[in-house]
Design a protein around this motif. Structure first.
Motif, short mmCIF file in Angstrom:
data_model
loop_
_atom_site.label_atom_id
_atom_site.label_comp_id
_atom_site.label_asym_id
_atom_site.label_seq_id
_atom_site.Cartn_x
_atom_site.Cartn_y
_atom_site.Cartn_z
N LYS A 237 -3.58 -23.80 8.07
CA LYS A 237 -4.75 -22.96 8.31
C LYS A 237 -6.02 -23.58 7.72
CE LYS A 237 -2.13 -18.63 8.47
NZ LYS A 237 -2.31 -18.51 9.94
N ALA A 238 -7.14 -23.29 8.34
CA ALA A 238 -8.43 -23.77 7.85
C ALA A 238 -8.87 -22.94 6.65
CB ALA A 238 -9.48 -23.68 8.95
N VAL A 239 -9.22 -23.63 5.57
CA VAL A 239 -9.77 -22.94 4.40
C VAL A 239 -11.30 -23.01 4.41
CG1 VAL A 239 -7.71 -23.26 3.01
CG2 VAL A 239 -9.48 -25.02 2.98
N ALA A 240 -11.83 -23.87 5.26
CA ALA A 240 -13.28 -23.94 5.51
C ALA A 240 -13.47 -24.64 6.85
CB ALA A 240 -14.00 -24.71 4.41
N GLN A 241 -14.50 -24.25 7.58
CA GLN A 241 -14.73 -24.88 8.87
C GLN A 241 -16.19 -24.73 9.28
OE1 GLN A 241 -12.53 -23.13 12.10
NE2 GLN A 241 -13.14 -21.05 11.60
N THR A 242 -16.63 -25.63 10.15
CA THR A 242 -17.96 -25.56 10.74
C THR A 242 -17.82 -25.91 12.22
OG1 THR A 242 -19.10 -26.16 8.69
CG2 THR A 242 -20.28 -26.53 10.75
N LYS A 243 -18.38 -25.08 13.06
CA LYS A 243 -18.31 -25.32 14.49
C LYS A 243 -19.43 -26.25 14.95
CE LYS A 243 -16.05 -20.95 15.68
NZ LYS A 243 -16.13 -19.72 16.51
N LEU A 244 -19.16 -27.01 15.98
CA LEU A 244 -20.18 -27.81 16.63
C LEU A 244 -20.89 -26.97 17.67
CD1 LEU A 244 -18.35 -30.06 15.33
CD2 LEU A 244 -18.98 -31.49 17.28
N PRO A 245 -22.11 -27.36 18.07
CA PRO A 245 -22.78 -26.65 19.16
C PRO A 245 -21.88 -26.59 20.39
CG PRO A 245 -24.31 -28.15 18.10
CD PRO A 245 -22.96 -28.43 17.50
N SER A 246 -21.97 -25.51 21.15
CA SER A 246 -21.04 -25.27 22.26
C SER A 246 -21.15 -26.30 23.38
CB SER A 246 -21.24 -23.87 22.83
OG SER A 246 -22.56 -23.72 23.33
N ASP A 247 -22.26 -27.04 23.44
CA ASP A 247 -22.42 -28.04 24.49
C ASP A 247 -22.00 -29.43 24.03
OD1 ASP A 247 -24.48 -28.43 22.68
OD2 ASP A 247 -26.01 -28.82 24.21
N GLN A 248 -21.32 -29.50 22.87
CA GLN A 248 -20.86 -30.79 22.35
C GLN A 248 -19.34 -30.82 22.23
OE1 GLN A 248 -22.97 -31.85 18.75
NE2 GLN A 248 -24.97 -31.56 19.70
N PHE A 249 -18.76 -31.96 22.55
CA PHE A 249 -17.31 -32.18 22.57
C PHE A 249 -16.99 -33.08 21.38
CE2 PHE A 249 -13.68 -32.16 25.68
CZ PHE A 249 -12.78 -32.89 24.93
#
Length: 249
Positions: A68-80
């Motif tokens: 499981k992730a204990v910390a995370q950051t999402k990328l912008p939705s238009d980036q792969f």
């Protein structure tokens, strides 16, 4: 699954001897089966993972025992999202076709900068003071991680033949280890020459993980240099493995 390797061998009638290894599973750990794994590395007791797909790309610090992730950051939705690696107090990551890269603080995964580069982004690793980028071609690009200025290129070769589809990267004891996309193969590359020194056949590991589908390929290599542990996984795999090499010949 070994089509790329087979084509290289057929095209080169007398390749030099290259060591081939199998594997032994040491331990099995859970892995998020929704993660399209693109980059993986180990640092200070945790796995760090970069994932792909538009609208679902992220970087995350994972707990090995639970997956499981204990910390995370999402990328912008238009980036792969693609490969990630550590440099100093940062995580550096690239994206597939957008030519945009990111920098995050490793302590809290907060983004601290972006940069641009030419071509596609696939895998990343550090070799000495250089950031090494794969882009799906046989070439590895060596970059200054501070400025992203290109320093040199090295062509990955199996015998005398360039090997394309070099994907996720990890540096282990001075060698670059790389997944070869759409195969069950990891190659061990001399970063100075690009020559493949040996290859590791992980056939059967996808099936053992219970993964299915054409996208669920082997991808993700992480090395715990302190405890000398080698971890591998794949896209959408519900398991992550600690393995050792076996039957090298």
């Amino acid at each position: 699954m070994m089509l790329v390797l087979a084509l290289a061998l057929l095209a080169d009638p007398a390749p030099p001897p290259i060591e081939r290894c199998g594997y032994h599973i040491v331990q099995t750990f859970p892995h998020d089966a929704t993660s399209f794994t693109q980059g993986l590395f180990w640092d200070d007791g945790h796995l760090y993972e970069g994932t792909g797909q538009y609208g679902r790309s992220r970087i995350a610090r994972l707990d090995l025992q639970t997956g499981k992730a204990v910390a995370q950051t999402k990328l912008p939705s238009d980036q792969f999202g693609e490969g990630i690696t550590r440099w100093q107090d940062q995580i550096i990551g690239v994206t597939w076709q957008g030519g945009v890269g990111h920098r995050w603080q490793i302590k809290d995964l907060k983004r601290v900068g972006t940069f641009r580069y030419e071509g596609e982004g696939w895998g990343l690793t550090m070799v000495g003071d250089s950031l090494v980028l794969s882009d799906g071609t046989p070439e590895l690009r060596f970059l200054d991680p501070a400025t992203m200025k290109e320093q040199k290129r090295v062509t990955v070769r199996f015998g005398s033949r360039p090997l394309p589809m070099v994907n996720e990267l990890e540096t282990i004891d001075g060698e670059i280890w790389a997944n070869v996309w759409m195969t069950d193969m990891i190659v061990r590359i001399d970063p100075a020459s690009g020559n493949i020194k040996s290859w590791v056949d992980l056939s059967g590991l996808k099936e053992a993980a219970g993964a299915s589908g054409s996208d669920s390929v082997l991808n993700g290599i992480a090395w715990d240099a302190t405890k000398k542990r080698l971890f591998v996984t794949g896209k959408y795999w519900p398991k992550l493995y600690e393995i050792t090499l076996a039957d090298c010949r």
